[in-house]
Design an enzyme around this catalytic site. Structure first.
Site, PDB file in Angstrom:
ATOM      1  N   LYS A   1     -10.339  -3.542  -5.067  1.00 18.81           N
ATOM      2  CA  LYS A   1     -10.806  -2.124  -5.302  1.00 18.81           C
ATOM      3  C   LYS A   1      -9.870  -1.239  -6.074  1.00 18.81           C
ATOM      4  O   LYS A   1     -10.289  -0.212  -6.581  1.00 18.81           O
ATOM      5  CB  LYS A   1     -11.528  -1.506  -4.112  1.00 18.81           C
ATOM      6  CG  LYS A   1     -10.964  -1.179  -3.144  1.00 18.81           C
ATOM      7  CD  LYS A   1     -11.853  -1.032  -1.934  1.00 18.81           C
ATOM      8  CE  LYS A   1     -11.199  -1.523  -0.688  1.00 18.81           C
ATOM      9  NZ  LYS A   1     -12.330  -1.732   0.434  1.00 18.81           N
TER      10      LYS A   1
ATOM     11  N   LYS B   1       0.768  -1.166  -0.050  1.00 19.14           N
ATOM     12  CA  LYS B   1      -0.062   0.071   0.003  1.00 19.14           C
ATOM     13  C   LYS B   1       0.807   1.309  -0.006  1.00 19.14           C
ATOM     14  O   LYS B   1       0.338   2.247  -0.343  1.00 19.14           O
ATOM     15  CB  LYS B   1      -0.924  -0.056   0.959  1.00 19.14           C
ATOM     16  CG  LYS B   1      -2.124  -0.842   1.065  1.00 19.14           C
ATOM     17  CD  LYS B   1      -3.402  -0.422   1.999  1.00 19.14           C
ATOM     18  CE  LYS B   1      -4.565  -1.503   1.758  1.00 19.14           C
ATOM     19  NZ  LYS B   1      -5.422  -1.256   2.855  1.00 19.14           N
TER      20      LYS B   1
ATOM     21  N   LYS C   1      -4.999 -10.272  -7.458  1.00 20.26           N
ATOM     22  CA  LYS C   1      -5.964 -10.528  -6.580  1.00 20.26           C
ATOM     23  C   LYS C   1      -7.265  -9.512  -6.871  1.00 20.26           C
ATOM     24  O   LYS C   1      -6.674  -8.457  -7.567  1.00 20.26           O
ATOM     25  CB  LYS C   1      -5.689 -10.007  -5.024  1.00 20.26           C
ATOM     26  CG  LYS C   1      -6.706 -10.497  -4.047  1.00 20.26           C
ATOM     27  CD  LYS C   1      -6.205 -10.044  -2.779  1.00 20.26           C
ATOM     28  CE  LYS C   1      -6.023  -8.587  -2.473  1.00 20.26           C
ATOM     29  NZ  LYS C   1      -5.759  -8.017  -1.023  1.00 20.26           N
TER      30      LYS C   1
HETATM   31  P1  AMP Z   1     -11.043  -4.902   2.783  1.00 22.52           P
HETATM   32  O1  AMP Z   1     -11.927  -4.484   1.588  1.00 22.52           O
HETATM   33  O2  AMP Z   1      -9.831  -4.825   2.078  1.00 22.52           O
HETATM   34  O3  AMP Z   1     -11.324  -4.291   4.004  1.00 22.52           O
HETATM   35  O4  AMP Z   1     -11.441  -6.305   2.921  1.00 22.52           O
HETATM   36  C1  AMP Z   1     -12.399  -6.820   3.416  1.00 22.52           C
HETATM   37  C2  AMP Z   1     -12.586  -8.376   3.499  1.00 22.52           C
HETATM   38  O5  AMP Z   1     -12.630  -8.906   2.185  1.00 22.52           O
HETATM   39  C3  AMP Z   1     -11.201  -8.957   4.278  1.00 22.52           C
HETATM   40  O6  AMP Z   1     -11.637 -10.108   5.124  1.00 22.52           O
HETATM   41  C4  AMP Z   1     -10.549  -9.358   3.104  1.00 22.52           C
HETATM   42  O7  AMP Z   1      -9.636 -10.600   3.386  1.00 22.52           O
HETATM   43  C5  AMP Z   1     -11.319  -9.991   1.978  1.00 22.52           C
HETATM   44  N1  AMP Z   1     -11.046  -9.786   0.868  1.00 22.52           N
HETATM   45  C6  AMP Z   1     -10.619  -8.609  -0.011  1.00 22.52           C
HETATM   46  N2  AMP Z   1     -10.288  -8.968  -1.289  1.00 22.52           N
HETATM   47  C7  AMP Z   1     -10.499 -10.266  -1.549  1.00 22.52           C
HETATM   48  C8  AMP Z   1     -10.408 -11.139  -2.673  1.00 22.52           C
HETATM   49  N3  AMP Z   1     -10.029 -10.619  -3.622  1.00 22.52           N
HETATM   50  N4  AMP Z   1     -10.775 -12.529  -2.270  1.00 22.52           N
HETATM   51  C9  AMP Z   1     -11.128 -12.965  -1.084  1.00 22.52           C
HETATM   52  N5  AMP Z   1     -11.253 -12.102  -0.291  1.00 22.52           N
HETATM   53  C10 AMP Z   1     -11.018 -10.721  -0.204  1.00 22.52           C
END
Ligand code: AMP
Ligand code: TRP
Length: 345
Positions: free
Chosen positions: A210, A123, A207
């Site tokens: 967003k 990041k 991955k």
């Molecule tokens: P974040 O939006 O980074 O706060 O992620 C929120 C949740 O979504 C966390 O538990 C992440 O591990 C999960 N997550 C984010 N991106 C992915 C992805 N591409 N595949 C599976 N889980 C994800």
């Protein structure tokens, strides 16, 4: 660093997780997190799910947008099937104890531990001297989120594994340093299901995220049916037909990803999906996946939209959740204050 042989925590089972209040949710969040939280609601243990707005501001957020992003994540929780009667849903910043415990943990965690965190490296990019200090100590706040509620299980996607290891190290060191064996549990990450790491639709090695500049790389929870279908139609694949076993799928990352998505959306194993589609090519598989994705996501997005039109309903849930969360969190902080030796005259 974690020594599992120390006196064990023997408090009750508690499940906790959170999602950052920073921008749109995508299919990776839905399958890796939201859908998993809903599944854990029926296990008889208390579930705490919060909107991580303190984490969101580790990178710049427009203040007027942050509030609506917080409501949007809460709407996604409710629309996915989290039931506020059973699950405590709240905004992280509304429970002051998160910030207070994070400070104590900043003094427990070691620089060397944080230096190893790969998410910070990703990041902060090339100019880490310009990143906020908050982005660096982000995993320490995450440890506070978890340990405030003495959570024993934390459902997350694969990318959060390292932060959970750090949480265990902090819990262990706190318990040791302050002579409070078993005070904090060593929480287990719950990284389960076929879609713990949903990949980009454009690149099976990256991955779904967003921050990917290509909107075609992800399915957003705000996409309409036509957009979802078009994105799946354009998803990168290969010309081979689908085999009948995971092993035979070998090094075909894009194919693996689409199979995993199908499996997670339909609550089947990847093996079951392959058994169904063996011998067929993507020309046949993609329309079926598109149909399934639209069918699964449409009710969620429709309910999210309805809730976003009724912010008072969301706010009622968040206020009630914050109150219930604070009861638990304040108790832990009172104990921590005593253990650390803060004045309490
Ligand atoms: P974040 O939006 O980074 O706060 O992620 C929120 C949740 O979504 C966390 O538990 C992440 O591990 C999960 N997550 C984010 N991106 C992915 C992805 N591409 N595949 C599976 N889980 C994800
Ligand atoms: N760091 C998590 C993410 O980006 C969000 C998060 C913050 C979290 N605090 C947490 C997840 C506590 C689980 C438990 O996905």
């Amino acid at each position: 660093m974690t020594d599992d042989s120390s006196p064990a925590y023997n408090g009750p089972r508690r499940i906790l997780s959170g999602i950052q209040a920073s921008g749109a949710l995508h299919l990776g969040n839905y399958l890796g997190a939201l859908k998993r939280f809903v599944a854990l609601q029926d296990q008889g243990a208390p579930v705490f799910v919060f909107v991580a707005d303190l984490h969101a501001i580790t990178v710049w957020q427009e203040p007027e947008k942050l509030t609506s992003q917080t409501r949007e994540i809460a709407a996604a929780y409710l629309a996915s099937g989290l039931d506020p009667a059973r699950t405590i849903i709240f905004p992280q910043s509304a429970v002051r104890a998160h910030a207070e415990l994070a400070w104590v943990f900043n003094c427990v965690a070691r620089l060397g531990w944080l230096d190893r965190m790969t998410q910070f490296k990703e990041k902060s990019g090339k100019h880490k001297e310009r990143a906020s200090v908050g982005l660096y100590t982000y995993p320490v706040l995450q440890a506070a989120d978890i340990l405030l509620y003495k959570a024993t299980e934390v459902p997350v996607g694969e990318d959060q594994k390292q932060h959970l290891e750090l949480t265990r190290d902090i819990a262990q060191k706190f318990n040791n340093d302050f002579g409070a064996p078993g005070f904090f549990p060593l929480p287990e990450p719950v990284i389960q299901g076929p879609a713990t790491r949903v990949m980009s639709l454009r690149d099976g090695q990256a991955k779904m995220s967003k921050s990917d500049p290509s909107d075609l790389s992800r399915i957003n929870l705000t996409d309409d049916a036509d957009t979802i279908a078009a994105k799946i139609r354009k998803a990168k694949t290969d010309p081979e037909p689908l085999p009948d076993s995971l092993d035979a799928l070998g090094e075909r990352p894009e194919a693996r990803n689409l199979i995993a998505i199908y499996a997670a959306l339909s609550d089947q194993s990847r093996e079951q999906v392959l058994a169904q589609f063996a011998g067929q090519g993507f020309g046949a598989f993609k329309p079926k996946l598109a149909e399934l994705a639209v069918e699964s996501l449409a009710p969620v997005t429709a309910e999210m939209r309805r809730l976003m039109g009724d912010p008072a309903e969301i706010d009622r849930v968040l206020r009630a959740g914050a109150e219930r969360a604070a009861e638990v969190a304040d108790r832990t902080v009172a104990e921590v204050r005593q253990i650390v030796g803060f004045w309490n005259g």
